[in-house]
Design a protein around this motif. Sequence first.
Motif, mmCIF file in Angstrom:
data_model
loop_
_atom_site.group_PDB
_atom_site.id
_atom_site.type_symbol
_atom_site.label_atom_id
_atom_site.label_comp_id
_atom_site.label_asym_id
_atom_site.label_seq_id
_atom_site.Cartn_x
_atom_site.Cartn_y
_atom_site.Cartn_z
ATOM 1 N N SER A 9 0.822 -1.295 -0.222
ATOM 2 C CA SER A 9 0.411 -0.104 0.188
ATOM 3 C C SER A 9 0.835 1.155 0.191
ATOM 4 C CB SER A 9 -0.995 0.223 1.257
ATOM 5 O OG SER A 9 -1.777 1.278 1.252
ATOM 6 N N SER A 15 -2.934 3.165 5.803
ATOM 7 C CA SER A 15 -3.203 1.418 4.468
ATOM 8 C C SER A 15 -3.778 0.899 5.809
ATOM 9 C CB SER A 15 -2.097 1.373 4.473
ATOM 10 O OG SER A 15 -2.050 -0.266 3.713
ATOM 11 N N SER A 17 -5.215 -2.234 3.893
ATOM 12 C CA SER A 17 -4.146 -3.377 3.730
ATOM 13 C C SER A 17 -3.318 -3.802 5.134
ATOM 14 C CB SER A 17 -3.762 -3.675 2.522
ATOM 15 O OG SER A 17 -2.848 -2.259 2.288
ATOM 16 N N LEU A 96 -6.522 -3.008 -3.886
ATOM 17 C CA LEU A 96 -7.186 -3.059 -5.034
ATOM 18 C C LEU A 96 -7.583 -1.331 -5.652
ATOM 19 C CD1 LEU A 96 -9.266 -3.464 -7.133
ATOM 20 C CD2 LEU A 96 -10.790 -3.222 -5.893
ATOM 21 N N TYR A 97 -6.305 -1.013 -6.572
ATOM 22 C CA TYR A 97 -5.479 0.290 -7.235
ATOM 23 C C TYR A 97 -6.175 0.034 -8.434
ATOM 24 C CZ TYR A 97 -3.203 1.579 -3.186
ATOM 25 O OH TYR A 97 -2.516 1.821 -2.005
ATOM 26 N N ASN A 98 -6.742 1.208 -8.531
ATOM 27 C CA ASN A 98 -7.406 1.419 -10.181
ATOM 28 C C ASN A 98 -7.897 -0.032 -10.597
ATOM 29 O OD1 ASN A 98 -7.408 3.736 -10.269
ATOM 30 N ND2 ASN A 98 -5.307 3.544 -10.150
ATOM 31 N N THR A 140 -7.695 -5.433 0.172
ATOM 32 C CA THR A 140 -8.637 -4.332 0.395
ATOM 33 C C THR A 140 -9.319 -3.340 -0.454
ATOM 34 O OG1 THR A 140 -6.778 -2.585 0.446
ATOM 35 C CG2 THR A 140 -7.688 -4.222 2.835
ATOM 36 N N GLY A 143 -14.339 -0.064 -2.453
ATOM 37 C CA GLY A 143 -15.821 -0.212 -3.266
ATOM 38 C C GLY A 143 -16.590 -1.962 -2.383
ATOM 39 N N TYR A 145 -17.001 -5.587 -4.959
ATOM 40 C CA TYR A 145 -17.064 -6.243 -5.420
ATOM 41 C C TYR A 145 -17.746 -7.571 -5.735
ATOM 42 C CZ TYR A 145 -14.308 -2.267 -7.628
ATOM 43 O OH TYR A 145 -13.993 -0.572 -6.932
HETATM 44 C C1 LIG Z 1 -5.025 5.249 -6.528
HETATM 45 C C2 LIG Z 1 -6.039 4.062 -6.086
HETATM 46 C C3 LIG Z 1 -6.799 3.336 -6.824
HETATM 47 C C4 LIG Z 1 -8.081 3.458 -5.722
HETATM 48 N N1 LIG Z 1 -8.824 2.487 -7.530
HETATM 49 C C5 LIG Z 1 -9.329 1.497 -6.369
HETATM 50 C C6 LIG Z 1 -10.266 1.016 -7.135
HETATM 51 O O1 LIG Z 1 -10.604 0.464 -8.718
HETATM 52 N N2 LIG Z 1 -11.736 0.265 -6.857
HETATM 53 C C7 LIG Z 1 -11.946 0.303 -5.233
HETATM 54 O O2 LIG Z 1 -12.980 0.751 -5.212
HETATM 55 N N3 LIG Z 1 -11.419 1.371 -4.506
HETATM 56 C C8 LIG Z 1 -10.186 1.401 -5.478
HETATM 57 N N4 LIG Z 1 -9.058 2.462 -4.086
HETATM 58 C C9 LIG Z 1 -9.234 2.575 -2.891
HETATM 59 C C10 LIG Z 1 -8.784 1.389 -2.039
HETATM 60 O O3 LIG Z 1 -9.214 0.163 -2.361
HETATM 61 C C11 LIG Z 1 -9.108 1.447 -0.694
HETATM 62 O O4 LIG Z 1 -8.610 3.139 -0.142
HETATM 63 C C12 LIG Z 1 -8.016 0.530 -0.016
HETATM 64 O O5 LIG Z 1 -8.357 0.811 1.377
HETATM 65 C C13 LIG Z 1 -6.682 0.550 -0.232
HETATM 66 O O6 LIG Z 1 -5.267 -0.167 0.556
HETATM 67 P P1 LIG Z 1 -4.623 0.068 1.059
HETATM 68 O O7 LIG Z 1 -5.855 1.164 2.639
HETATM 69 O O8 LIG Z 1 -3.769 -0.483 2.718
HETATM 70 O O9 LIG Z 1 -3.673 0.908 1.081
HETATM 71 C C14 LIG Z 1 -8.040 3.067 -5.187
HETATM 72 C C15 LIG Z 1 -6.945 4.073 -3.768
HETATM 73 C C16 LIG Z 1 -6.027 4.499 -4.793
HETATM 74 C C17 LIG Z 1 -4.896 5.501 -3.779
#
Ligand SMILES: Cc1cc2nc3c(=O)[nH]c(=O)nc-3n(C[C@H](O)[C@H](O)[C@H](O)COP(=O)(O)O)c2cc1C
Length: 216
Positions: A9, A15, A17, A96-98, A140, A143, A145
């Motif tokens: 992350s 974060s 995750s 999940l990023y993009n 993580t 949204g 899914y």
């Molecule tokens: C660059 C970026 C892209 C993301 N893309 C998505 C996405 O495509 N779909 C979604 O449901 N959440 C998306 N999110 C939200 C993240 O999945 C959510 O914040 C999650 O907590 C990320 O894990 P982390 O907190 O460990 O980084 C995105 C967040 C970031 C920062």
Amino acid sequence: MKLLHIDSSILAANSVSRRLTRQIVAQWRAGHPGTVVDYLDLALNSPSHLSADSLGFRLPASGAALSEVQQRENAVSEALVSQFLAADVIVVGAPLYNFSIPSQLKAWIDRVAQAGRTFTYTDKGPKGLASGKTVIVASTRGGVYSTSEGGRAMEHQESYLQTVFGFFGITDLRFVRAEGVAMGEAPKARALAAAELEIKALLVRPANEPTVALVA
Ligand SMILES: Cc1cc2nc3c(=O)[nH]c(=O)nc-3n(C[C@H](O)[C@H](O)[C@H](O)COP(=O)(O)O)c2cc1C
């Protein structure tokens, strides 16, 4: 037992995750005293994208002298694949990023996906060489899914990790999922509480149990 803890992350202290992987590792250690933990933070220390200079392990040996850059890149790939192969348990934070995994985690996978080390091709098709490990993924998502066919078709994070770790021969792949964490405080709290319950349940199953299960 050796455990490799990987975070990817980019959200540092915020974060989700990272919070879950910390809990998973703590829980695993509590149940398996003596576990030796190695830590890899791909947001701070990620390998570069594969390039002509870092592709050495994918090419047949030509006998030509390697440049300094190529030697350095090969050493990075070798260190990462050896670290992965040495671990009995791998805990991976995979946000999940993009609609997919962070590119830092993809860059790590590109370094450890090595013919002859983590997979091979036989006359019957591909064969994973990294069997006998337990992989626990903290998944993580902003949204939700998992609850609809449309949602499941859109995510290329868990489905991709299932494919690639399966390709490496890993049959004990467990997911702890917190999804909907960007949908407001109450959904986030519910997602975290559910994931934390699932983490507690992880210990009930011994390492390297040959099943693929979704635990959250
Ligand atoms: C660059 C970026 C892209 C993301 N893309 C998505 C996405 O495509 N779909 C979604 O449901 N959440 C998306 N999110 C939200 C993240 O999945 C959510 O914040 C999650 O907590 C990320 O894990 P982390 O907190 O460990 O980084 C995105 C967040 C970031 C920062």
